[in-house]
Design a protein around this motif. Structure first.
Motif, mmCIF file in Angstrom:
data_model
loop_
_atom_site.group_PDB
_atom_site.id
_atom_site.type_symbol
_atom_site.label_atom_id
_atom_site.label_comp_id
_atom_site.label_asym_id
_atom_site.label_seq_id
_atom_site.Cartn_x
_atom_site.Cartn_y
_atom_site.Cartn_z
ATOM 1 N N THR A 1 0.884 -1.143 0.142
ATOM 2 C CA THR A 1 0.024 -0.058 -0.194
ATOM 3 C C THR A 1 0.830 1.298 -0.041
ATOM 4 O OG1 THR A 1 -1.238 -1.324 1.449
ATOM 5 C CG2 THR A 1 -2.062 0.999 1.236
ATOM 6 N N PHE A 2 1.947 1.129 0.751
ATOM 7 C CA PHE A 2 2.681 2.562 1.035
ATOM 8 C C PHE A 2 3.492 2.834 -0.408
ATOM 9 C CE2 PHE A 2 6.489 4.820 2.351
ATOM 10 C CZ PHE A 2 6.165 5.689 3.018
ATOM 11 N N ASP A 3 3.633 1.945 -1.209
ATOM 12 C CA ASP A 3 4.353 2.286 -2.458
ATOM 13 C C ASP A 3 3.072 2.564 -3.446
ATOM 14 O OD1 ASP A 3 7.092 2.311 -1.858
ATOM 15 O OD2 ASP A 3 6.932 -0.103 -1.637
ATOM 16 N N VAL A 4 2.479 1.307 -3.762
ATOM 17 C CA VAL A 4 1.455 1.607 -4.699
ATOM 18 C C VAL A 4 0.364 2.716 -4.607
ATOM 19 C CG1 VAL A 4 1.999 -0.732 -5.496
ATOM 20 C CG2 VAL A 4 0.077 -0.255 -4.265
ATOM 21 N N GLY A 5 0.038 3.076 -3.406
ATOM 22 C CA GLY A 5 -0.711 3.809 -3.130
ATOM 23 C C GLY A 5 -0.489 5.371 -3.267
ATOM 24 N N GLY A 6 1.064 5.616 -3.607
ATOM 25 C CA GLY A 6 1.585 6.889 -3.689
ATOM 26 C C GLY A 6 1.978 7.452 -2.641
ATOM 27 N N ASP B 1 -2.566 16.767 3.440
ATOM 28 C CA ASP B 1 -3.081 18.020 2.673
ATOM 29 C C ASP B 1 -3.139 17.961 1.177
ATOM 30 O OD1 ASP B 1 -2.920 19.108 5.195
ATOM 31 O OD2 ASP B 1 -1.020 19.753 4.837
ATOM 32 N N ILE B 2 -2.575 16.974 0.725
ATOM 33 C CA ILE B 2 -2.185 16.985 -0.826
ATOM 34 C C ILE B 2 -2.879 15.761 -1.732
ATOM 35 C CG2 ILE B 2 0.003 17.985 -0.603
ATOM 36 C CD1 ILE B 2 1.394 15.450 -1.807
ATOM 37 N N LEU B 3 -3.130 15.788 -2.959
ATOM 38 C CA LEU B 3 -4.031 14.877 -3.759
ATOM 39 C C LEU B 3 -2.943 13.715 -3.943
ATOM 40 C CD1 LEU B 3 -5.699 15.785 -6.941
ATOM 41 C CD2 LEU B 3 -4.241 13.686 -6.708
ATOM 42 N N ILE B 4 -3.466 12.552 -3.463
ATOM 43 C CA ILE B 4 -2.589 11.488 -3.579
ATOM 44 C C ILE B 4 -3.371 10.354 -4.258
ATOM 45 C CG2 ILE B 4 -1.363 9.565 -2.575
ATOM 46 C CD1 ILE B 4 -0.624 11.659 -0.294
ATOM 47 N N VAL C 1 0.161 13.912 -6.317
ATOM 48 C CA VAL C 1 0.766 12.527 -6.746
ATOM 49 C C VAL C 1 -0.283 11.634 -7.302
ATOM 50 C CG1 VAL C 1 1.929 10.362 -5.671
ATOM 51 C CG2 VAL C 1 2.294 12.619 -4.934
ATOM 52 N N HIS C 2 -0.157 11.258 -8.666
ATOM 53 C CA HIS C 2 -1.118 10.651 -9.378
ATOM 54 C C HIS C 2 -0.519 9.922 -10.669
ATOM 55 C CE1 HIS C 2 -1.147 13.763 -12.229
ATOM 56 N NE2 HIS C 2 -1.479 14.557 -11.353
#
Lengths: 425, 425
Positions: free
Chosen positions: B189-194, B217-220, B258-259
């Motif tokens: 999750t930590f990697d592939v989830g961004g 706070d940011i778009l992930i 991040v996307h």
């Protein structure tokens, strides 16, 4: 306040002055001080320039001033620039230079002068324009033994080669186009002959290896003899052709060479297209890293000049560490003789289309311990009674292949001297 | 002699100790001093490690020693590491950390602590492993206003996406392969989830913009929903799909997101393949530069840790300049609200194959001021009565497209929620 004098206010010099003004606020925040371009030295005061600083044509007056903290040498040429830089260092002042020809010949001497006088020379702008590759090599990768450097560090050549690859065009025609677009000089020898690349390579190799060599000491081949047939072969075997500056450590020797090379298309370096530069650096810990960006142009080069200014101001001392080319192994590493260089080769030979040609060539190769890796003869590349053969070799010695090719050149069915391109994979 | 303590002797910690020994001679030449790893802190003393330094499981004893000059924090995690790093700084000692999670949450606070106590934190290893991108951004490009940063800074995601592109494979299967090869964790999750990318992005954005934001706070968005159909579309329109960390300055706002993104295949960033990392940085003077290399691995990360050590030792003072995240515009730049982000979008919708579908979707898009750039419906991507439509938009606002997609999702012929991938060209 740090006062800056710019010696040579052409494209780069104007950009330095303009960016110091435009980005004054961030540059002050980052360096901790106001940095002000106070004077520019030009040859011709009547020429209109897009820059808003005082100009003079009296270089000695500027060199004699005591209020200048940092001099930017952008006058070009070797001997004149050398005298000017030496004079500045003798005053105990800092010099920043983008002059790769000067450094190719006098870098160790100037460094020594700067160290003795406890001042510094900034050289980031001398290689690969705005790409901070000097910093990466000297500081970013300082934990590493540098195993190899391979650089596409001449935008003119890369523009021409990229266009030749993409359009299957010939050299002469593409050079003319590059000249029309302003990417090549009226006399293009310095760029297409590989000399500009050699100057920059010597600077990078000094940082990595402390090896002292002059352009005359190293193998330099240009791109003038690359033909559409070579492009054809390269495409067929999934290579791009790039003019590379190569430095490699082999034991206690350092190979330095500049020549066109076949680079497998899937390598990052092969993907550096058009006028852009790319430098691949392999370290023993980090593996391969690559640095990419604009290798020329006023603003990009000025970016490197100003980064050096900020570094020097931040340090808040006349530090020999900046622009200090360290050479831990200087006593021990020496230049590899050209004849001992080992690599793979691609060879193109134009021959009379007759029986026994291949056998004779193969025999000569075998006698010189050269083993062929792949071979290509395409019926479509054939004119009258002549045909073109291509082959690539396994790793062999430069002296062996040169001897073999000399003998091959003398075979009765040869139409012209064999053409080689080295392979870097 | 500089004494170094390594807190956490796993892959990276072992490499740090081993490289400090293996390259001791060049490291001494470059830093001017002997740098010696004297002690390592581990949790389990019984575990066999490939390292030749004294080990202890008593962290407090090491923190209390007065003879350690530099501490390397490689323990990971946020709160524990935070307390340890703070304790070291309070002693006036230097810390070097590869801990991006720690920095994503506490970087400004720790920087402030280091400044007050006149010591420093080295953070090069926290982003993109061995690539000296922190140094490039902070020093190499210091003349520039940074216009944009786009980074492929998670090797796991890039490995999976590259493999999906090359083999037209699905996500689940490719993830399993990555896990087998050791490129993905059991819980990925930590990697592939961004999230890992977000941590690193926040560090880079702090250097470039001084903007203070937390991951929350940011778009992930992660890469879990990328389907073979998306790969199909990307190939058809000459894109690669990359998980990007993006920071962009728009006026006085900074976009952070991040996307997964569609990147044109001819961009250098699109060419960064497999587990490798690449960071593109655009400056107002230098234009686009790119930095490429191994983003993880013991030796590559250790290369960055040791570069920080050498820099600190060279400076010969406890300087807050190293690891000092400067923020000239800190007061003025603020985070762009996610809803105001503007970019281009690719949208995939799975719909019942019936008349009027396209008209209804087009109408909703138009009502939300979204203009379609290209559209694709291929008969071969069709199952039973359903079909998949793809379209890409011109630049539009995140809030507009989200509203439009919400309405589209509720149309009676929709099989599943629309999937978007942003386009970065």
């Amino acid at each position: 306040m740090i006062k800056v004098a710019i010696i040579g206010v052409g494209t780069v010099g104007s950009s330095v002055a303009n960016i110091l003004k435009k980005n004054a606020k961030i540059i002050e925040a980052r360096s901790g001080k106001k940095i002000v371009p106070v004077i520019g030295v030009v040859k011709n005061l009547n020429k209109k320039r897009d820059v808003d600083i005082e100009l003079t044509d009296d270089i000695n007056e500027v060199l004699d001033r005591d209020d200048i903290d940092i001099y930017i040498e952008l006058m070009g040429g070797v001997e004149n620039a050398y005298n000017v830089v030496k004079k500045i260092l003798k005053k105990g002042k800092t010099v920043i230079t983008a002059n790769k020809a000067l450094l190719a010949y006098h870098r160790y001497e100037l460094q020594q002068e700067a160290r003795v006088l406890d001042t510094s020379i900034g050289i980031e702008a001398s290689v690969a324009g705005g790409i901070p590759v000097v910093k990466a090599l000297r500081e970013g990768l300082s934990a590493n033994q540098i195993l190899a450097i391979k650089g596409i560090i001449n935008g003119t050549c890369n523009f021409i080669l990229s266009k030749m690859m993409n359009e299957k065009a010939n050299f002469k025609h593409t050079l003319e186009e590059a000249q029309k677009l302003g990417y090549a000089e009226a006399d293009p020898t310095f760029d297409v002959g590989g000399f500009d690349t050699a100057h920059k390579l010597l600077i990078l190799a000094s940082i990595a290896y402390g090896v002292d060599a002059k352009p005359e000491d190293i193998l330099i081949e240009g791109i003038e003899n690359i033909s559409p047939e070579d492009i054809y072969f390269a495409n067929d075997f999934e290579y791009n052709i790039k003019l590379l500056g190569i430095a490699k450590k082999i034991g206690k020797k350092v190979e330095l060479r500049v020549h066109p090379a076949l680079v497998p298309k899937d390598k990052m370096l092969a993907k550096v297209d058009g006028v852009m530069n790319g430098v691949s650096i392999v370290g023993d810990s980090v593996g391969e890293t690559m640095y990419y960006g604009a290798g020329a142009g006023g603003d990009a080069t000025a970016s490197a000049v100003i980064a050096d200014i900020i570094d020097i101001v931040r340090e808040d001392k006349s530090s020999p560490m900046l622009g200090y080319i360290y050479s831990p192994d200087k006593e021990k590493l020496t230049l590899m003789p050209q004849k001992d260089i080992e690599t793979k080769y691609y060879v193109r030979v134009k021959v009379k289309d007759e029986i026994g040609v291949l056998a004779k060539i193969s025999k000569l190769l075998q006698e010189h311990k050269i083993s062929v890796d792949s071979f290509l003869q395409k019926p479509e590349i054939k004119e009258n009674d002549y045909t073109t053969l291509f082959f690539s070799t396994h790793t062999c010695k430069e002296s062996d292949i040169q001897k073999a090719l000399e003998k091959i050149a003398n075979l009765e069915f040869m139409l012209e001297k064999p053409m080689i391109i080295r392979i870097e994979d």
